[in-house]
Design a protein around this motif. Structure first.
Motif, PDB file in Angstrom:
ATOM      1  N   THR A  68     -10.111   1.630  -6.129  1.00  0.00           N
ATOM      2  CA  THR A  68      -9.078   0.985  -6.368  1.00  0.00           C
ATOM      3  C   THR A  68      -8.545   0.187  -5.499  1.00  0.00           C
ATOM      4  OG1 THR A  68      -7.546   2.686  -6.363  1.00  0.00           O
ATOM      5  CG2 THR A  68      -8.456   2.683  -8.270  1.00  0.00           C
ATOM      6  N   ARG A  69      -7.496  -0.748  -5.918  1.00  0.00           N
ATOM      7  CA  ARG A  69      -6.691  -1.502  -4.845  1.00  0.00           C
ATOM      8  C   ARG A  69      -5.706  -0.435  -3.935  1.00  0.00           C
ATOM      9  NH1 ARG A  69      -3.435  -6.197  -7.204  1.00  0.00           N
ATOM     10  NH2 ARG A  69      -5.560  -6.793  -7.255  1.00  0.00           N
ATOM     11  N   ARG A  70      -5.059   0.479  -4.690  1.00  0.00           N
ATOM     12  CA  ARG A  70      -4.388   1.425  -3.978  1.00  0.00           C
ATOM     13  C   ARG A  70      -5.256   2.397  -2.792  1.00  0.00           C
ATOM     14  NH1 ARG A  70      -0.657   5.211  -7.634  1.00  0.00           N
ATOM     15  NH2 ARG A  70       0.610   3.564  -7.574  1.00  0.00           N
ATOM     16  N   MET A  71      -6.579   2.368  -3.170  1.00  0.00           N
ATOM     17  CA  MET A  71      -7.333   3.088  -2.286  1.00  0.00           C
ATOM     18  C   MET A  71      -7.791   2.292  -1.072  1.00  0.00           C
ATOM     19  SD  MET A  71      -9.647   5.000  -5.145  1.00  0.00           S
ATOM     20  CE  MET A  71     -10.678   5.835  -4.186  1.00  0.00           C
ATOM     21  N   GLU A  76      -8.341  -0.515   4.685  1.00  0.00           N
ATOM     22  CA  GLU A  76      -8.380  -1.906   5.232  1.00  0.00           C
ATOM     23  C   GLU A  76      -7.486  -1.582   6.630  1.00  0.00           C
ATOM     24  OE1 GLU A  76      -8.420  -6.356   4.162  1.00  0.00           O
ATOM     25  OE2 GLU A  76      -6.843  -5.093   3.384  1.00  0.00           O
ATOM     26  N   ALA A  77      -6.500  -0.854   6.357  1.00  0.00           N
ATOM     27  CA  ALA A  77      -5.354  -1.004   7.298  1.00  0.00           C
ATOM     28  C   ALA A  77      -5.770   0.133   8.434  1.00  0.00           C
ATOM     29  CB  ALA A  77      -4.116  -0.416   6.818  1.00  0.00           C
ATOM     30  N   ASP A  78      -6.528   1.145   8.224  1.00  0.00           N
ATOM     31  CA  ASP A  78      -6.831   2.385   9.013  1.00  0.00           C
ATOM     32  C   ASP A  78      -8.314   1.878   9.774  1.00  0.00           C
ATOM     33  OD1 ASP A  78      -4.539   3.760   8.668  1.00  0.00           O
ATOM     34  OD2 ASP A  78      -5.507   5.008   7.101  1.00  0.00           O
ATOM     35  N   ASN A  79      -9.183   1.327   9.049  1.00  0.00           N
ATOM     36  CA  ASN A  79     -10.449   0.789   9.625  1.00  0.00           C
ATOM     37  C   ASN A  79     -10.908  -0.244   9.081  1.00  0.00           C
ATOM     38  OD1 ASN A  79     -12.894   1.172  10.809  1.00  0.00           O
ATOM     39  ND2 ASN A  79     -13.046   3.349  10.141  1.00  0.00           N
TER      40      ASN A  79
END
Length: 83
Positions: A68-71, A76-79
């Motif tokens: 999902t977009r929430r996942m 994307e931010a962390d890796n």
């Protein structure tokens, strides 16, 4: 289904999925493509909030992973390389 907003990406682990579009004038359905193991489906909707123009149907018993977009956003931010 066609006309719905779906902000998820699907990864087909096993089975077969087929994409159909419907001609609004005649009501006939047309097969656009069929996916098998390893395919990713609906990737554009992960980034764009728009209703989809197609319907996807499982042609046989299938295993589908959902991202999902929430996942996606924390991934994307962390890796970014993984995303």
């Amino acid at each position: 289904s066609a006309g719905e907003v779906d902000s998820s990406l699907y990864l087909l682990q096993s089975g077969r999925l087929t994409c159909y579009v419907e001609d609004s004038a005649s009501g006939r359905k047309f097969r656009m493509m069929t996916w098998t193991r390893g395919a990713y489906v609906n990737e554009d909707s992960l980034f764009i909030d728009m209703p989809v123009s197609h319907t996807i149907v499982a042609d046989e018993q299938s295993i589908v992973l959902v991202l999902t977009r929430r996942m996606w956003c924390p991934l994307e931010a962390d890796n970014p390389m993984v995303a």
